[in-house]
Enzyme design. Sequence first.
Site, PDB file in Angstrom:
ATOM      1  N   TYR A  91       0.965  -1.158  -0.009  1.00 37.14           N
ATOM      2  CA  TYR A  91       0.033   0.034  -0.013  1.00 37.14           C
ATOM      3  C   TYR A  91       0.857   1.316   0.006  1.00 37.14           C
ATOM      4  CZ  TYR A  91      -4.865  -1.616  -0.418  1.00 37.14           C
ATOM      5  OH  TYR A  91      -5.920  -1.973  -0.987  1.00 37.14           O
ATOM      6  N   GLY A  93       3.262   1.746  -1.793  1.00 30.04           N
ATOM      7  CA  GLY A  93       3.849   1.963  -3.090  1.00 30.04           C
ATOM      8  C   GLY A  93       2.544   2.548  -3.974  1.00 30.04           C
ATOM      9  N   HIS A 152      -1.856  -2.537   5.726  1.00 30.76           N
ATOM     10  CA  HIS A 152      -2.144  -1.388   4.772  1.00 30.76           C
ATOM     11  C   HIS A 152      -3.091  -0.358   5.426  1.00 30.76           C
ATOM     12  CE1 HIS A 152      -0.813  -4.768   2.328  1.00 30.76           C
ATOM     13  NE2 HIS A 152      -1.867  -5.251   2.133  1.00 30.76           N
ATOM     14  N   LYS A 238     -14.015  -8.479   2.825  1.00 30.40           N
ATOM     15  CA  LYS A 238     -14.164  -9.374   1.391  1.00 30.40           C
ATOM     16  C   LYS A 238     -15.511  -9.745   1.241  1.00 30.40           C
ATOM     17  CE  LYS A 238      -9.463 -10.824   1.546  1.00 30.40           C
ATOM     18  NZ  LYS A 238      -8.761 -10.770   0.317  1.00 30.40           N
ATOM     19  N   ARG A 243     -15.552  -3.398  -5.137  1.00 26.80           N
ATOM     20  CA  ARG A 243     -14.266  -3.116  -4.813  1.00 26.80           C
ATOM     21  C   ARG A 243     -13.688  -1.694  -4.729  1.00 26.80           C
ATOM     22  NH1 ARG A 243      -9.317  -2.735  -8.290  1.00 26.80           N
ATOM     23  NH2 ARG A 243      -7.667  -3.275  -6.952  1.00 26.80           N
ATOM     24  N   LYS A 244     -13.160  -1.270  -3.637  1.00 26.37           N
ATOM     25  CA  LYS A 244     -12.671   0.081  -3.662  1.00 26.37           C
ATOM     26  C   LYS A 244     -11.629   0.215  -2.356  1.00 26.37           C
ATOM     27  CE  LYS A 244     -15.814   2.905  -0.701  1.00 26.37           C
ATOM     28  NZ  LYS A 244     -16.691   4.131  -0.697  1.00 26.37           N
ATOM     29  N   MET A 281     -13.546  16.825  -3.544  1.00 26.04           N
ATOM     30  CA  MET A 281     -14.179  17.591  -2.167  1.00 26.04           C
ATOM     31  C   MET A 281     -15.697  17.659  -2.396  1.00 26.04           C
ATOM     32  SD  MET A 281     -11.561  20.525  -1.433  1.00 26.04           S
ATOM     33  CE  MET A 281     -10.244  20.548  -0.635  1.00 26.04           C
ATOM     34  N   ARG A 366     -23.411  -5.018   1.825  1.00 25.51           N
ATOM     35  CA  ARG A 366     -22.514  -4.190   2.579  1.00 25.51           C
ATOM     36  C   ARG A 366     -21.818  -4.734   3.634  1.00 25.51           C
ATOM     37  NH1 ARG A 366     -22.172   0.856   1.829  1.00 25.51           N
ATOM     38  NH2 ARG A 366     -21.751   1.262   4.176  1.00 25.51           N
TER      39      ARG A 366
HETATM   40  N1  LIG Z   1     -13.825  11.641  -9.484  1.00 27.99           N
HETATM   41  C1  LIG Z   1     -14.630  10.597  -9.173  1.00 27.99           C
HETATM   42  O1  LIG Z   1     -14.529   9.452  -9.633  1.00 27.99           O
HETATM   43  C2  LIG Z   1     -15.885  10.873  -8.200  1.00 27.99           C
HETATM   44  C3  LIG Z   1     -16.839   9.757  -8.166  1.00 27.99           C
HETATM   45  N2  LIG Z   1     -17.797  10.063  -7.530  1.00 27.99           N
HETATM   46  C4  LIG Z   1     -18.874   9.042  -7.123  1.00 27.99           C
HETATM   47  O2  LIG Z   1     -20.250   9.372  -6.830  1.00 27.99           O
HETATM   48  C5  LIG Z   1     -20.744   8.412  -6.004  1.00 27.99           C
HETATM   49  C6  LIG Z   1     -21.011   8.867  -4.849  1.00 27.99           C
HETATM   50  O3  LIG Z   1     -19.893   9.543  -4.164  1.00 27.99           O
HETATM   51  P1  LIG Z   1     -19.733   9.499  -2.457  1.00 27.99           P
HETATM   52  O4  LIG Z   1     -21.213  10.272  -1.871  1.00 27.99           O
HETATM   53  O5  LIG Z   1     -18.526  10.298  -2.280  1.00 27.99           O
HETATM   54  O6  LIG Z   1     -19.749   8.066  -1.846  1.00 27.99           O
HETATM   55  P2  LIG Z   1     -20.963   6.988  -1.765  1.00 27.99           P
HETATM   56  O7  LIG Z   1     -22.342   7.544  -2.002  1.00 27.99           O
HETATM   57  O8  LIG Z   1     -20.547   5.689  -2.312  1.00 27.99           O
HETATM   58  O9  LIG Z   1     -20.563   6.733  -0.104  1.00 27.99           O
HETATM   59  C7  LIG Z   1     -20.613   7.751   0.763  1.00 27.99           C
HETATM   60  C8  LIG Z   1     -20.482   7.072   2.055  1.00 27.99           C
HETATM   61  O10 LIG Z   1     -21.657   6.628   2.526  1.00 27.99           O
HETATM   62  C9  LIG Z   1     -21.470   5.451   2.990  1.00 27.99           C
HETATM   63  N3  LIG Z   1     -22.780   4.540   2.436  1.00 27.99           N
HETATM   64  C10 LIG Z   1     -23.103   4.326   1.399  1.00 27.99           C
HETATM   65  N4  LIG Z   1     -24.354   3.505   1.262  1.00 27.99           N
HETATM   66  C11 LIG Z   1     -24.471   3.496   2.500  1.00 27.99           C
HETATM   67  C12 LIG Z   1     -25.476   2.662   3.372  1.00 27.99           C
HETATM   68  N5  LIG Z   1     -26.681   2.075   2.741  1.00 27.99           N
HETATM   69  N6  LIG Z   1     -25.717   2.769   4.689  1.00 27.99           N
HETATM   70  C13 LIG Z   1     -24.834   3.444   5.472  1.00 27.99           C
HETATM   71  N7  LIG Z   1     -23.814   4.235   4.800  1.00 27.99           N
HETATM   72  C14 LIG Z   1     -23.752   3.920   3.410  1.00 27.99           C
HETATM   73  C15 LIG Z   1     -20.174   4.836   2.096  1.00 27.99           C
HETATM   74  O11 LIG Z   1     -19.765   3.693   2.943  1.00 27.99           O
HETATM   75  P3  LIG Z   1     -18.742   2.623   2.097  1.00 27.99           P
HETATM   76  O12 LIG Z   1     -17.549   3.640   2.217  1.00 27.99           O
HETATM   77  O13 LIG Z   1     -18.731   1.543   3.074  1.00 27.99           O
HETATM   78  O14 LIG Z   1     -19.473   2.478   0.636  1.00 27.99           O
HETATM   79  C16 LIG Z   1     -19.713   6.083   2.211  1.00 27.99           C
HETATM   80  O15 LIG Z   1     -18.872   6.177   3.690  1.00 27.99           O
HETATM   81  C17 LIG Z   1     -19.685   7.305  -5.491  1.00 27.99           C
HETATM   82  O16 LIG Z   1     -20.023   6.265  -6.697  1.00 27.99           O
HETATM   83  C18 LIG Z   1     -18.399   8.038  -6.020  1.00 27.99           C
HETATM   84  O17 LIG Z   1     -17.483   6.831  -6.586  1.00 27.99           O
HETATM   85  C19 LIG Z   1     -18.090  11.182  -6.566  1.00 27.99           C
HETATM   86  C20 LIG Z   1     -17.185  12.129  -6.767  1.00 27.99           C
HETATM   87  C21 LIG Z   1     -15.984  12.193  -7.658  1.00 27.99           C
HETATM   88  O1  LIG Z   2      -2.108  -7.551   0.903  1.00 27.83           O
HETATM   89  C1  LIG Z   2      -3.299  -8.201   0.376  1.00 27.83           C
HETATM   90  O2  LIG Z   2      -3.662  -7.190  -0.487  1.00 27.83           O
HETATM   91  C2  LIG Z   2      -4.575  -7.705  -1.320  1.00 27.83           C
HETATM   92  C3  LIG Z   2      -5.301  -6.243  -2.067  1.00 27.83           C
HETATM   93  O3  LIG Z   2      -4.356  -5.645  -2.682  1.00 27.83           O
HETATM   94  P1  LIG Z   2      -4.795  -4.494  -3.641  1.00 27.83           P
HETATM   95  O4  LIG Z   2      -3.462  -3.787  -4.043  1.00 27.83           O
HETATM   96  O5  LIG Z   2      -5.458  -5.166  -4.895  1.00 27.83           O
HETATM   97  O6  LIG Z   2      -5.753  -3.720  -2.878  1.00 27.83           O
HETATM   98  C4  LIG Z   2      -5.534  -8.603  -0.787  1.00 27.83           C
HETATM   99  O7  LIG Z   2      -6.515  -9.121  -1.888  1.00 27.83           O
HETATM  100  C5  LIG Z   2      -4.958  -9.794  -0.159  1.00 27.83           C
HETATM  101  O8  LIG Z   2      -5.802 -10.462   0.780  1.00 27.83           O
HETATM  102  C6  LIG Z   2      -4.019  -9.090   0.933  1.00 27.83           C
HETATM  103  O9  LIG Z   2      -3.096 -10.225   1.602  1.00 27.83           O
END
Ligand SMILES: NC(=O)C1=CN([C@@H]2O[C@H](COP(=O)(O)OP(=O)(O)OC[C@H]3O[C@@H](n4cnc5c(N)ncnc54)[C@H](OP(=O)(O)O)[C@@H]3O)[C@@H](O)[C@H]2O)C=CC1
Ligand SMILES: O=C1O[C@H](COP(=O)(O)O)[C@@H](O)[C@H](O)[C@H]1O
Length: 393
Positions: A91, A93, A152, A238, A243-244, A281, A366
């Site tokens: 991570y 890197g 990580h 997992k 994936r994010k 932001m 989730r």
């Molecule tokens: N440059 C770019 O690529 C940009 C992309 N976007 C996209 O727009 C979308 C919205 O963005 P944003 O508002 O930041 O992100 P999200 O709506 O994905 O998530 C915002 C937060 O709400 C949480 N959350 C989502 N669903 C639930 C739920 N059902 N119950 C409780 N908590 C929840 C998420 O948790 P958790 O993290 O666990 O999901 C996260 O902490 C996303 O898909 C994002 O990737 C927005 C701006 C710029």
């Molecule tokens: O170290 C590990 O990382 C991978 C995830 O790496 P990423 O760079 O794809 O985010 C994870 O799948 C594995 O379980 C763990 O050992």
Amino acid sequence: MLDKEISKHETSKNSLEGSSRRLFYLALPPSVYPSVCRMIRRYCMNKSNLGRWTRIVVEKPFGRDLGSAEELSSQIGELFDEPQIYRIDHYLGKESVQNLLVLRFANRFFLPLWNRDNIDNVQIVFREDFGTEGRGGYFDEYGIIRDIIQNHLLQVLCLVAMEKPVSLKPERIRDEKVKVLQSVLPIKDEEVVLGQYEGYRDDPTVPDHSNTPTFATIILLIHNERWEGVPFILKAGKALYSRKAEIRVQFKDVPGDIFKCKKQGRNEFVIRLQPSEAMYMKLMVKQPGLEMSTVQSELDLSYRQRYQGVTIPEAYERLILDTIRGDQQHFVRRDELKAAWEIFTPLLHRIDNGEMKPIPYQAGSRGPAEADELLEKAGYVQTHGYIWIPPTL
Ligand SMILES: NC(=O)C1=CN([C@@H]2O[C@H](COP(=O)(O)OP(=O)(O)OC[C@H]3O[C@@H](n4cnc5c(N)ncnc54)[C@H](OP(=O)(O)O)[C@@H]3O)[C@@H](O)[C@H]2O)C=CC1
Ligand SMILES: O=C1O[C@H](COP(=O)(O)O)[C@@H](O)[C@H](O)[C@H]1O
């Protein structure tokens, strides 16, 4: 034998005897690290006094808990000096992780805001949309905390929370990371939610009664002047719905809400590590039009759009280059590793002893609902109604 082969290779490259550099990358189970290191030390060291070197790179897991990690460190430490040992955490890197120091310390914007007066909570999130897939046997011995969080996510936390180092020298940066780790308060059981996805135990290499978490949300508190009271929420899992990996810094509400826009959501600064590096932001703007109403929008830096044609190196690519250059900035120092294990070992022992049980969750979900409840209790306010319109390339 190995030494002979290496020497043969060195002379075939017309190197003067002893003038080459030897890097050993131990992609091996940690149980054999000490014996392999002993053999390298005894038979394969670069015998040169021409200023060349021998280095070793070790992969995680560096032990299972504080005791085993310290034992491993002592065994390797008797054979190699700290500057010869590269404990790799891939991570460190990643492009967006390396960018954290620049963002924080080369920008005036963040300096006055990056503290408990302005930031309400920080989330550091890792999730994968696939399960252990053939690695069940290995994974079951470690679980998600040892696999992802203790290394990580904790490394990312250090870079988000640390003070400005006095210089960019690796030791000065690592000094600051150690201080953060040493300021983390003991984890409380009620600030932990563990999960295990349904179907995990169907893997024939996983024991039928496995208590190993494949998901965890853990709140860490840093007891220092900058961060007291700010929850750092580490989430990893997992077999989740996508994936994010990202860092989400949520700011406090604006005092004196004259626009009555509080319900629309708080300011957030999001750094997405993967997929597709981006940082944005989330901020309030006037809804374009005749009315004086507000809407949540974003300042967006999407790398693919901004840096078209630029190849972002793979994490391992950079880190291996660093080992050759002798730059330890992005590697874990021994005292850092110890401090990281100190944080998680009591919790891990409680899980290993069956005192804490993972909650089952559906694969592709989730994770346990209790994790979102914990987030809310910690102060995270979810935004509703924010719509992102992706820019077109
Ligand atoms: N440059 C770019 O690529 C940009 C992309 N976007 C996209 O727009 C979308 C919205 O963005 P944003 O508002 O930041 O992100 P999200 O709506 O994905 O998530 C915002 C937060 O709400 C949480 N959350 C989502 N669903 C639930 C739920 N059902 N119950 C409780 N908590 C929840 C998420 O948790 P958790 O993290 O666990 O999901 C996260 O902490 C996303 O898909 C994002 O990737 C927005 C701006 C710029
Ligand atoms: O170290 C590990 O990382 C991978 C995830 O790496 P990423 O760079 O794809 O985010 C994870 O799948 C594995 O379980 C763990 O050992």
